[in-house]
Design an enzyme around this catalytic site. Sequence first.
Site, mmCIF file in Angstrom:
data_model
loop_
_atom_site.group_PDB
_atom_site.id
_atom_site.type_symbol
_atom_site.label_atom_id
_atom_site.label_comp_id
_atom_site.label_asym_id
_atom_site.label_seq_id
_atom_site.Cartn_x
_atom_site.Cartn_y
_atom_site.Cartn_z
ATOM 1 N N TYR A 162 -24.042 1.871 -2.765
ATOM 2 C CA TYR A 162 -25.097 2.062 -3.764
ATOM 3 C C TYR A 162 -25.161 0.848 -4.706
ATOM 4 O O TYR A 162 -26.248 0.331 -5.009
ATOM 5 C CB TYR A 162 -24.839 3.348 -4.556
ATOM 6 C CG TYR A 162 -25.696 3.478 -5.786
ATOM 7 C CD1 TYR A 162 -27.031 3.848 -5.677
ATOM 8 C CD2 TYR A 162 -25.177 3.209 -7.050
ATOM 9 C CE1 TYR A 162 -27.841 3.950 -6.814
ATOM 10 C CE2 TYR A 162 -25.962 3.306 -8.186
ATOM 11 C CZ TYR A 162 -27.296 3.673 -8.057
ATOM 12 O OH TYR A 162 -28.067 3.765 -9.175
ATOM 13 N N GLY B 74 -24.071 3.704 4.664
ATOM 14 C CA GLY B 74 -23.217 4.310 3.655
ATOM 15 C C GLY B 74 -23.581 3.811 2.271
ATOM 16 O O GLY B 74 -23.393 2.634 1.962
ATOM 17 N N VAL B 75 -24.165 4.696 1.463
ATOM 18 C CA VAL B 75 -24.526 4.288 0.100
ATOM 19 C C VAL B 75 -23.773 5.152 -0.915
ATOM 20 O O VAL B 75 -24.347 5.828 -1.748
ATOM 21 C CB VAL B 75 -26.061 4.291 -0.129
ATOM 22 C CG1 VAL B 75 -26.670 2.996 0.374
ATOM 23 C CG2 VAL B 75 -26.751 5.483 0.541
ATOM 24 N N GLY B 76 -22.427 5.104 -0.785
ATOM 25 C CA GLY B 76 -21.537 5.751 -1.756
ATOM 26 C C GLY B 76 -21.303 4.783 -2.904
ATOM 27 O O GLY B 76 -22.211 4.039 -3.294
ATOM 28 N N VAL C 64 -19.690 1.812 -3.396
ATOM 29 C CA VAL C 64 -19.977 0.385 -3.241
ATOM 30 C C VAL C 64 -21.343 0.148 -2.600
ATOM 31 O O VAL C 64 -22.088 -0.739 -3.018
ATOM 32 C CB VAL C 64 -18.897 -0.332 -2.389
ATOM 33 C CG1 VAL C 64 -19.076 -1.842 -2.498
ATOM 34 C CG2 VAL C 64 -17.518 0.039 -2.820
ATOM 35 N N LYS D 216 0.875 -1.177 0.000
ATOM 36 C CA LYS D 216 0.000 0.000 0.000
ATOM 37 C C LYS D 216 0.908 1.221 0.000
ATOM 38 O O LYS D 216 1.997 1.203 0.569
ATOM 39 C CB LYS D 216 -0.866 0.002 1.267
ATOM 40 C CG LYS D 216 -2.127 0.800 1.145
ATOM 41 C CD LYS D 216 -3.291 -0.061 0.683
ATOM 42 C CE LYS D 216 -4.571 0.749 0.615
ATOM 43 N NZ LYS D 216 -5.728 -0.056 0.265
HETATM 44 P P1 NAD Z 1 -17.439 6.200 -0.873
HETATM 45 O O1 NAD Z 1 -16.701 7.336 -0.296
HETATM 46 O O2 NAD Z 1 -17.863 6.239 -2.291
HETATM 47 O O3 NAD Z 1 -18.766 5.912 -0.009
HETATM 48 C C1 NAD Z 1 -18.803 5.982 1.382
HETATM 49 C C2 NAD Z 1 -20.161 6.560 1.749
HETATM 50 O O4 NAD Z 1 -20.293 6.518 3.166
HETATM 51 C C3 NAD Z 1 -20.343 8.017 1.330
HETATM 52 O O5 NAD Z 1 -21.570 8.155 0.626
HETATM 53 C C4 NAD Z 1 -20.350 8.774 2.644
HETATM 54 O O6 NAD Z 1 -21.180 9.925 2.607
HETATM 55 C C5 NAD Z 1 -20.903 7.738 3.585
HETATM 56 N N1 NAD Z 1 -20.597 7.968 4.996
HETATM 57 C C6 NAD Z 1 -19.508 8.513 5.557
HETATM 58 N N2 NAD Z 1 -19.623 8.541 6.894
HETATM 59 C C7 NAD Z 1 -20.826 7.991 7.185
HETATM 60 C C8 NAD Z 1 -21.528 7.729 8.391
HETATM 61 N N3 NAD Z 1 -20.999 8.046 9.569
HETATM 62 N N4 NAD Z 1 -22.735 7.139 8.319
HETATM 63 C C9 NAD Z 1 -23.279 6.809 7.115
HETATM 64 N N5 NAD Z 1 -22.664 7.046 5.932
HETATM 65 C C10 NAD Z 1 -21.450 7.627 5.975
HETATM 66 O O7 NAD Z 1 -16.521 4.914 -0.575
HETATM 67 P P2 NAD Z 1 -16.657 3.474 -1.228
HETATM 68 O O8 NAD Z 1 -15.661 3.341 -2.317
HETATM 69 O O9 NAD Z 1 -18.080 3.161 -1.479
HETATM 70 O O10 NAD Z 1 -16.104 2.568 -0.027
HETATM 71 C C11 NAD Z 1 -16.929 2.261 1.084
HETATM 72 C C12 NAD Z 1 -16.163 1.306 1.999
HETATM 73 O O11 NAD Z 1 -15.833 0.118 1.276
HETATM 74 C C13 NAD Z 1 -14.832 1.851 2.507
HETATM 75 O O12 NAD Z 1 -14.594 1.347 3.802
HETATM 76 C C14 NAD Z 1 -13.812 1.261 1.540
HETATM 77 O O13 NAD Z 1 -12.531 1.151 2.120
HETATM 78 C C15 NAD Z 1 -14.440 -0.104 1.298
HETATM 79 N N6 NAD Z 1 -14.012 -0.723 0.032
HETATM 80 C C16 NAD Z 1 -14.254 -0.125 -1.157
HETATM 81 C C17 NAD Z 1 -13.871 -0.756 -2.338
HETATM 82 C C18 NAD Z 1 -14.171 -0.162 -3.689
HETATM 83 O O14 NAD Z 1 -14.064 -0.875 -4.705
HETATM 84 N N7 NAD Z 1 -14.578 1.107 -3.773
HETATM 85 C C19 NAD Z 1 -13.206 -1.989 -2.288
HETATM 86 C C20 NAD Z 1 -12.976 -2.585 -1.047
HETATM 87 C C21 NAD Z 1 -13.376 -1.937 0.106
#
Ligand code: NAD
Length: 351
Positions: free
Chosen positions: A188, A182-184, A186, A80
């Site tokens: 979503y 959290g519906v960002g 992943v 990393k």
């Molecule tokens: P992202 O930033 O797109 O989405 C995260 C969402 O969580 C955002 O919409 C944010 O507003 C929301 N959030 C933040 N704090 C919050 C809270 N206290 N309560 C409710 N919602 C809250 O990130 P992502 O890429 O969707 O990743 C989400 C998680 O999955 C992270 O922990 C990341 O490390 C993990 N992850 C992601 C991937 C990937 O392919 N993107 C792969 C493996 C792991």
Amino acid sequence: MDLLDVAKKMHFGDIHLHTDVETGLFAIAAVHDLTLGPAIGGCRFVEYPDTNAAIYDAMRLARGMTYKAAISKLPHGGGKSVIIRPADFDESKRDKFFEAFGAFIDSLGGQYITAKDSGTTVADMDSIHQKTDYVLGSTPEEGGTGDPSPLTAFGVRRGIEAAAKFKWDRDDLEGLKVAIQGVGSVGYGLARELHELGCTLVVADINEEAVQRCVDEFGALIAPPDTIHRIECDIYAPAALGGAINDETLPELQCDIVAGPANNQLSEDRHGVALRERQIVYVPDYALNAGGLINVAQEHRGYDAQTVRRKTEAIFDTILEILERADADGLPTNLVADRIVEEKIYGHALR
Ligand code: NAD
């Protein structure tokens, strides 16, 4: 904190530091383990209170990538990188900054391959690609496959299907109630997958637009971000930040399964023990959320969408193996996942 001591305890590996006076870059590349192949892991670009905190973060995350690659049967080690974001970072010089980072990664000769993580974008991967081929997840124009989040979401769905098979001997998820924190990107994507399979959804996010999108598209119900873990449901899916399962939230959970994409969901390992005592099935996060890594690892050896899909589908088998072994051995699932990895890499479990 004695970082060398930490490195020994974590079974490192190499830690490379790099400064570039011209751009103000200060970057760390932590290469944890190369037993199974070259290390893959994202590049984080965030502010840190001090240098040691950044190095420690890179080390912790690199070790996590070793475990994620190994449990997913990928021929890769774990690494990393962290770039300490300067408080006065000049966005207009972003391209050059990430090109300088690309030159650093190139100097490592391929033992570590970088990708996107918190604070970095697909466009940054394109900048890095100007100086090195050891970068994954750039835009298709640069030969990459872009955002892996949809694949991560698909893998999480497969893992949830395995957990439902294990817990209820069910072959479908129809009618199950899932609460997603959290519906960002992943979260979503996961909501979409689960909606298509007939689940009822309850969602929470600090971003109102993200919540509204799930209400409009999937008929999701809304819960406040600070109480979503308390919702009575079949499955609770943390999909925001780490540490969702902690001393405060764990006693309040009203679900049968915890399974979501967020990294480092357990605040401490002992929370895995506590979940088991409460007869809540915990699906180890790093085994469940490996779809994105599977995607970029395949990009490294020549992209083939069908192979990626097949390998991501196999998350079902990985999760079922962990849950069944934990059940047979009477152990927490997080410990069993760690042991499967350690037996593979070191020939024996470390705990
Ligand atoms: P992202 O930033 O797109 O989405 C995260 C969402 O969580 C955002 O919409 C944010 O507003 C929301 N959030 C933040 N704090 C919050 C809270 N206290 N309560 C409710 N919602 C809250 O990130 P992502 O890429 O969707 O990743 C989400 C998680 O999955 C992270 O922990 C990341 O490390 C993990 N992850 C992601 C991937 C990937 O392919 N993107 C792969 C493996 C792991």
